[in-house]
Design a protein around this motif. Sequence first.
Motif, PDB file in Angstrom:
ATOM      1  N   LYS A  44       0.828  -1.202   0.000  1.00 46.38           N
ATOM      2  CA  LYS A  44       0.000   0.000   0.000  1.00 46.38           C
ATOM      3  C   LYS A  44       0.865   1.255   0.000  1.00 46.38           C
ATOM      4  CE  LYS A  44      -3.831  -2.079   2.507  1.00 46.38           C
ATOM      5  NZ  LYS A  44      -4.569  -2.102   3.761  1.00 46.38           N
ATOM      6  N   GLN A  45       1.923   1.211   0.780  1.00 46.65           N
ATOM      7  CA  GLN A  45       2.814   2.364   0.861  1.00 46.65           C
ATOM      8  C   GLN A  45       3.407   2.662  -0.516  1.00 46.65           C
ATOM      9  OE1 GLN A  45       3.017   4.191   3.477  1.00 46.65           O
ATOM     10  NE2 GLN A  45       5.087   4.822   4.010  1.00 46.65           N
ATOM     11  N   VAL A  46       3.832   1.637  -1.215  1.00 45.94           N
ATOM     12  CA  VAL A  46       4.395   1.821  -2.548  1.00 45.94           C
ATOM     13  C   VAL A  46       3.357   2.457  -3.461  1.00 45.94           C
ATOM     14  CG1 VAL A  46       5.222   0.635  -4.620  1.00 45.94           C
ATOM     15  CG2 VAL A  46       6.074  -0.054  -2.385  1.00 45.94           C
ATOM     16  N   PHE A  47       2.153   1.976  -3.330  1.00 41.98           N
ATOM     17  CA  PHE A  47       1.069   2.531  -4.130  1.00 41.98           C
ATOM     18  C   PHE A  47       0.928   4.031  -3.889  1.00 41.98           C
ATOM     19  CE2 PHE A  47      -3.434   3.728  -4.253  1.00 41.98           C
ATOM     20  CZ  PHE A  47      -3.724   3.490  -5.590  1.00 41.98           C
ATOM     21  N   TRP A  48       0.925   4.404  -2.600  1.00 43.48           N
ATOM     22  CA  TRP A  48       0.794   5.829  -2.285  1.00 43.48           C
ATOM     23  C   TRP A  48       1.969   6.631  -2.825  1.00 43.48           C
ATOM     24  CZ3 TRP A  48      -3.871   6.728  -1.577  1.00 43.48           C
ATOM     25  CH2 TRP A  48      -4.673   5.925  -0.783  1.00 43.48           C
ATOM     26  N   VAL A  54       3.347  10.675  -9.271  1.00 43.88           N
ATOM     27  CA  VAL A  54       2.603  11.148 -10.440  1.00 43.88           C
ATOM     28  C   VAL A  54       2.059  12.551 -10.178  1.00 43.88           C
ATOM     29  CG1 VAL A  54       0.486  10.786 -11.752  1.00 43.88           C
ATOM     30  CG2 VAL A  54       1.982   8.848 -11.258  1.00 43.88           C
ATOM     31  N   LEU A  55       1.502  12.726  -9.017  1.00 43.15           N
ATOM     32  CA  LEU A  55       0.927  14.021  -8.661  1.00 43.15           C
ATOM     33  C   LEU A  55       1.985  15.118  -8.711  1.00 43.15           C
ATOM     34  CD1 LEU A  55      -1.617  15.454  -7.641  1.00 43.15           C
ATOM     35  CD2 LEU A  55      -0.851  14.985  -5.314  1.00 43.15           C
ATOM     36  N   VAL A  56       3.163  14.819  -8.160  1.00 36.43           N
ATOM     37  CA  VAL A  56       4.236  15.813  -8.126  1.00 36.43           C
ATOM     38  C   VAL A  56       4.670  16.166  -9.547  1.00 36.43           C
ATOM     39  CG1 VAL A  56       6.653  16.159  -7.530  1.00 36.43           C
ATOM     40  CG2 VAL A  56       5.076  15.224  -5.837  1.00 36.43           C
ATOM     41  N   LEU A  57       4.919  15.136 -10.350  1.00 38.55           N
ATOM     42  CA  LEU A  57       5.378  15.400 -11.712  1.00 38.55           C
ATOM     43  C   LEU A  57       4.368  16.256 -12.467  1.00 38.55           C
ATOM     44  CD1 LEU A  57       6.945  11.965 -12.677  1.00 38.55           C
ATOM     45  CD2 LEU A  57       8.109  14.146 -12.375  1.00 38.55           C
ATOM     46  N   PHE A  58       3.125  15.951 -12.246  1.00 39.57           N
ATOM     47  CA  PHE A  58       2.080  16.709 -12.914  1.00 39.57           C
ATOM     48  C   PHE A  58       2.089  18.156 -12.433  1.00 39.57           C
ATOM     49  CE2 PHE A  58      -2.328  18.216 -13.075  1.00 39.57           C
ATOM     50  CZ  PHE A  58      -2.610  18.043 -14.431  1.00 39.57           C
ATOM     51  N   SER A 335       7.219   6.667   7.790  1.00 39.96           N
ATOM     52  CA  SER A 335       6.095   6.077   8.531  1.00 39.96           C
ATOM     53  C   SER A 335       5.008   5.669   7.573  1.00 39.96           C
ATOM     54  CB  SER A 335       5.523   7.094   9.517  1.00 39.96           C
ATOM     55  OG  SER A 335       6.367   7.270  10.618  1.00 39.96           O
ATOM     56  N   TYR A 336       4.289   4.630   7.953  1.00 37.12           N
ATOM     57  CA  TYR A 336       3.216   4.191   7.089  1.00 37.12           C
ATOM     58  C   TYR A 336       2.045   5.168   7.166  1.00 37.12           C
ATOM     59  CZ  TYR A 336      -0.794   1.596   5.505  1.00 37.12           C
ATOM     60  OH  TYR A 336      -1.924   1.236   4.852  1.00 37.12           O
ATOM     61  N   GLY A 337       1.475   5.481   6.030  1.00 37.16           N
ATOM     62  CA  GLY A 337       0.292   6.338   6.060  1.00 37.16           C
ATOM     63  C   GLY A 337       0.116   7.074   4.756  1.00 37.16           C
ATOM     64  N   GLY A 338      -0.988   6.789   4.056  1.00 36.80           N
ATOM     65  CA  GLY A 338      -1.186   7.338   2.725  1.00 36.80           C
ATOM     66  C   GLY A 338      -1.234   8.853   2.693  1.00 36.80           C
ATOM     67  N   SER A 339      -2.041   9.441   3.598  1.00 35.27           N
ATOM     68  CA  SER A 339      -2.174  10.905   3.573  1.00 35.27           C
ATOM     69  C   SER A 339      -0.825  11.572   3.791  1.00 35.27           C
ATOM     70  CB  SER A 339      -3.134  11.362   4.668  1.00 35.27           C
ATOM     71  OG  SER A 339      -4.334  10.660   4.611  1.00 35.27           O
ATOM     72  N   SER A 340      -0.081  11.023   4.752  1.00 36.82           N
ATOM     73  CA  SER A 340       1.210  11.626   5.091  1.00 36.82           C
ATOM     74  C   SER A 340       2.179  11.540   3.918  1.00 36.82           C
ATOM     75  CB  SER A 340       1.795  10.921   6.323  1.00 36.82           C
ATOM     76  OG  SER A 340       3.101  11.353   6.548  1.00 36.82           O
ATOM     77  N   VAL A 341       2.230  10.378   3.282  1.00 41.01           N
ATOM     78  CA  VAL A 341       3.144  10.184   2.164  1.00 41.01           C
ATOM     79  C   VAL A 341       2.831  11.163   1.036  1.00 41.01           C
ATOM     80  CG1 VAL A 341       3.642   8.625   0.257  1.00 41.01           C
ATOM     81  CG2 VAL A 341       3.766   7.785   2.582  1.00 41.01           C
ATOM     82  N   ILE A 342       1.572  11.196   0.680  1.00 36.82           N
ATOM     83  CA  ILE A 342       1.204  12.055  -0.452  1.00 36.82           C
ATOM     84  C   ILE A 342       1.477  13.519  -0.136  1.00 36.82           C
ATOM     85  CG2 ILE A 342      -0.724  12.918  -1.779  1.00 36.82           C
ATOM     86  CD1 ILE A 342      -1.813  10.228  -1.997  1.00 36.82           C
ATOM     87  N   ILE A 348       7.364  18.653  -0.862  1.00 36.54           N
ATOM     88  CA  ILE A 348       8.737  18.720  -1.377  1.00 36.54           C
ATOM     89  C   ILE A 348       8.709  19.107  -2.845  1.00 36.54           C
ATOM     90  CG2 ILE A 348      10.800  17.372  -1.894  1.00 36.54           C
ATOM     91  CD1 ILE A 348      10.291  15.790   0.629  1.00 36.54           C
ATOM     92  N   GLY A 349       7.721  18.546  -3.556  1.00 35.26           N
ATOM     93  CA  GLY A 349       7.573  18.919  -4.960  1.00 35.26           C
ATOM     94  C   GLY A 349       7.312  20.414  -5.117  1.00 35.26           C
ATOM     95  N   LEU A 350       6.589  20.948  -4.157  1.00 36.14           N
ATOM     96  CA  LEU A 350       6.270  22.373  -4.189  1.00 36.14           C
ATOM     97  C   LEU A 350       7.544  23.214  -4.025  1.00 36.14           C
ATOM     98  CD1 LEU A 350       3.639  23.738  -4.566  1.00 36.14           C
ATOM     99  CD2 LEU A 350       3.273  23.727  -2.116  1.00 36.14           C
ATOM    100  N   ILE A 351       8.410  22.777  -3.136  1.00 32.39           N
ATOM    101  CA  ILE A 351       9.684  23.490  -2.963  1.00 32.39           C
ATOM    102  C   ILE A 351      10.477  23.445  -4.270  1.00 32.39           C
ATOM    103  CG2 ILE A 351      11.835  23.613  -1.682  1.00 32.39           C
ATOM    104  CD1 ILE A 351      10.474  22.342   0.667  1.00 32.39           C
ATOM    105  N   MET A 352      10.463  22.268  -4.880  1.00 32.32           N
ATOM    106  CA  MET A 352      11.149  22.140  -6.160  1.00 32.32           C
ATOM    107  C   MET A 352      10.574  23.126  -7.163  1.00 32.32           C
ATOM    108  SD  MET A 352      12.085  18.333  -7.370  1.00 32.32           S
ATOM    109  CE  MET A 352      10.744  17.359  -6.746  1.00 32.32           C
ATOM    110  N   ASN A 353       9.250  23.203  -7.149  1.00 30.22           N
ATOM    111  CA  ASN A 353       8.538  24.082  -8.070  1.00 30.22           C
ATOM    112  C   ASN A 353       8.990  25.530  -7.884  1.00 30.22           C
ATOM    113  OD1 ASN A 353       6.547  25.433  -9.586  1.00 30.22           O
ATOM    114  ND2 ASN A 353       5.052  23.830  -9.149  1.00 30.22           N
TER     115      ASN A 353
END
Lengths: 362, 573
Positions: A44-48, A54-58, A335-342, A348-353
């Motif tokens: 599940k973590q990998v999935f998140w 994908v979201l970040v790249l977009f 840590s495990y957790g979908g919301s946190s991972v995303i 971090i993607g935003l900082i890159m942006n």
Amino acid sequence: MKDGRRPDLILLLVPILISLIGLFFLSSASWRQGQPLDQSLVFKQVFWMAAAAVLVLFSLRYHYRFLLNLAWVLYAVTLLLLILVLFMPARLGASRWIAIGSFNIQPSELAKLSVPVVLAALMQDREFGLFNKRDYWKPVLAVIVPALLILKEPDLGTGLLFIPVLLSMLVVAGFPVRWILSVMAAGAAASPFLFHHLKTYQKLRILTFLDPERDPLGSGYTIIQSKIAIGSGGLFGKGLFAGTQNQLRFLPEKHTDFIFSVIGEEGGFIAASIVVLAYWLIIARGYHTAAECPNRFGRLLAVGITTLLATQAVVNICMTLGLLPVVGMPLFMVSYGGSSVIMSLFLIGLIMNIGMRREPFL
Amino acid sequence: MNKIRVLFLIFSLAFAWILTALFKMQVLDYSMYLEKSERNRIRPTVLEAPRGVIRDRTGRELVSNRLAFDCYAIPYKSGEETALRRLAPILKLSESKLLERYASRKRGALTPILLSNDVSPETAIRIEESAWDLPNVYIETRPIREYRLGEAAAHITGYIGAIGDEEYDHRRGFGFRFTDWLGRSGLERVYDGYLRGEHGVEQFEADSRGRLLRVLDVRERVQGRSLDLTIDQDLQRFTYELMKETPGAVVVMELEKGGILALVSSPSYDPNIFVRSRLEAQRIRQTLKDPLKPLLNRALIGEYPPGSTFKIISALAALQANAISGSTRFFCPGSFYLGGFRFGCWKKEGHGSQDLLEAIEHSCNVFFFNTGMKTGPDAIARMSRSFGLGELARLDLGMEGKGLVPDPKWKEKTFKEKWYAGETANFAIGQGHLLTTPLQMVRAAAVIATGGRVLHPYIVSRVEGVDISPSQVRKVRLDSADLALVRRGMERVVASDAGTGQKARSEDFAIAGKTGTAQAPNGEDHAWFIGYAPAGEPRVAIVVFAERGGMGGMVSAPIAGKIFGFMRELGYF
């Protein structure tokens, strides 16, 4: 991207590194005999993580100023969800999630985006606060409302998280440092009073922090076990899947808040310090991006986000080391957790942006 | 910007502090933490809570807990075999058997292996004495349920069984453990919530050999709550001895509040086998497969036609409806014709002319056919229901049969057929679609004995000292003259030499009752006796039911008489 630069390599690669390392230790912390792969937490973590990537790249294709336009909408939605979540049935004694189908959404995670964005939006004007000290109430209020809602869930850690974020952004926006110091002093003076208002188990956590041995089977248990786990890892660690504290189930919450203890036990000082340095690198690039950013909105946003991430990492690790009381604070990306991972990867993607767009736009 | 630099510096200091702490813990203090993690195997042991005891009305324990000693071994790195060889003779097992058991039950590196279940106290002491020679073997005690009356009270006590996987999944959020037991039938089941206690926890530090180093914390276990029953242990045993070879049921009820003094269902089983399920697996299987269904509580669930015992109710219905009076006479020639069908009396020659008292005494069918036809099914059904037939008695013991009180409306609804006149005749003598449980019948007898009180039967009078006996009693309005008439008839059933219940007679005191021989398809008749004593000032009521036992007067009445006799000895009246 005609006016942009290349995305920051460190911000691109280091999170990947941490995430991968995290996956290894997560699988050790969460394996169950005979569990099919597609139900395991790691899967599940990998999935998140993939979804986040994908979201970040977009999102990198668009100038981060879209957030400025969305700022108040995001904020309103966040507040709405935070109110809604208080009516959700409590899980593990806290109402932090809204269940939609088989997914759980954590509104406090959304706040980690919308609050810095709104703060940056409020303070982006160069003349903010310069002539009228009363301007400063707006960002304070913007933080207090969601923070209180979060504290009500109850989620002490995330609620308090916004204090350093607010303070750091105020400082960078021009708020006099003397005032910050006096606010902190006032906070310190008021802490006994505030302490009184904490829930019983939260009070217990602080008291236990000061002396873990006073309740070795209850609240002190976690800290004692965590320190033993990390300390007994030594230089090289006991090896993946071989941590006795981990495998013997002495560590509660080891796949979430205390995942760092697993890293310490099984990976030793080497793995632990690599992880610590990796987080430090992300923070470094975050502040660097902020310093280099020519416009206020981007700079404030970068400062806010970086402080948010930095505080989370420091608090979580210090918690596992017994240097801070136990609060519910996951170690983002590990840590495990979908919301946190995303959310953390998106931030971090935003900082890159921000780092990719160097032209001033205000 | 300088301010940002300062922020970065602050966090960098924090990270540096973290690295320093890590270095201290993992490098400088490594050996201390390593030792702690080796030594510090904190293991919580559950202190199993004993279930509450169950006592009879004299305060003696019917169900209690005894101590069981289990022998465990911790898997050891080396030298296991020698220790096991030394252990084998103490456990009275062959060395090879013990080694095989050890190997097959081994789970993980730290999970203790159960070597022998429920060993004798002497064996347990010997093992503890040899602690030095058997370093990784130890004895653990736990409470084990003991049913002191065994088969004699099985249907009252019920039994407990280990919790199943699905049940565990449902209940684990409520603090159940996968080693828990659940009450499966009888009082163990109905009062499971009260009987189960709260487990305690003992946290101790154990070294890698599993040796107890120091107790860190203890939360004491709490024993389950005790139950005080209305049951009389001696009466229960006596009754069971009388019934154990006869399938059926007996219920004895005191008439002051409705407390059950004895309740037997036969055939029975020994609830103790379920507690030592590993050893008794075969006996358990046999019990479960037995075609006579010993686990069934016939007193509560068995629904049977009551036969002639019902006549006292149809008599009262007739008197109430003014269909007959005490002086009404009918002639019994041995049979009764209705619509071309012949309904026979049990005495082929017939009883001749009788009034109600004689009809009850002789249990004449023809008299009651006539009576029934004049009363009508609705009135009889109404009286039956006010006596508590056709409804649950709500005894706090488990699932009950509701029985069935038929009437024309019911028949129309269920079978889409009209009620035939002949069915009224059958109804009046307690046959046809009518079904009752033994419990309902003793309650009906109690209504007559108490002059109209429909008692609420109960078995548990106190839970941990708190009185839970029922307080409210329903009343049936019965004309006192009618009642006196029927009671006199019932006295004559036993006292008279022409009475069908004379085998219940006792020399010292008067008993009132009614026999019943109920026809049931595919087999022998059911033998019934209901009654109360002493006839003048009733204190107790009884029902004796022998499934397919034959004639009520020959089989059930004598048993009732003996039970009443014993109660006299015990001082109930």
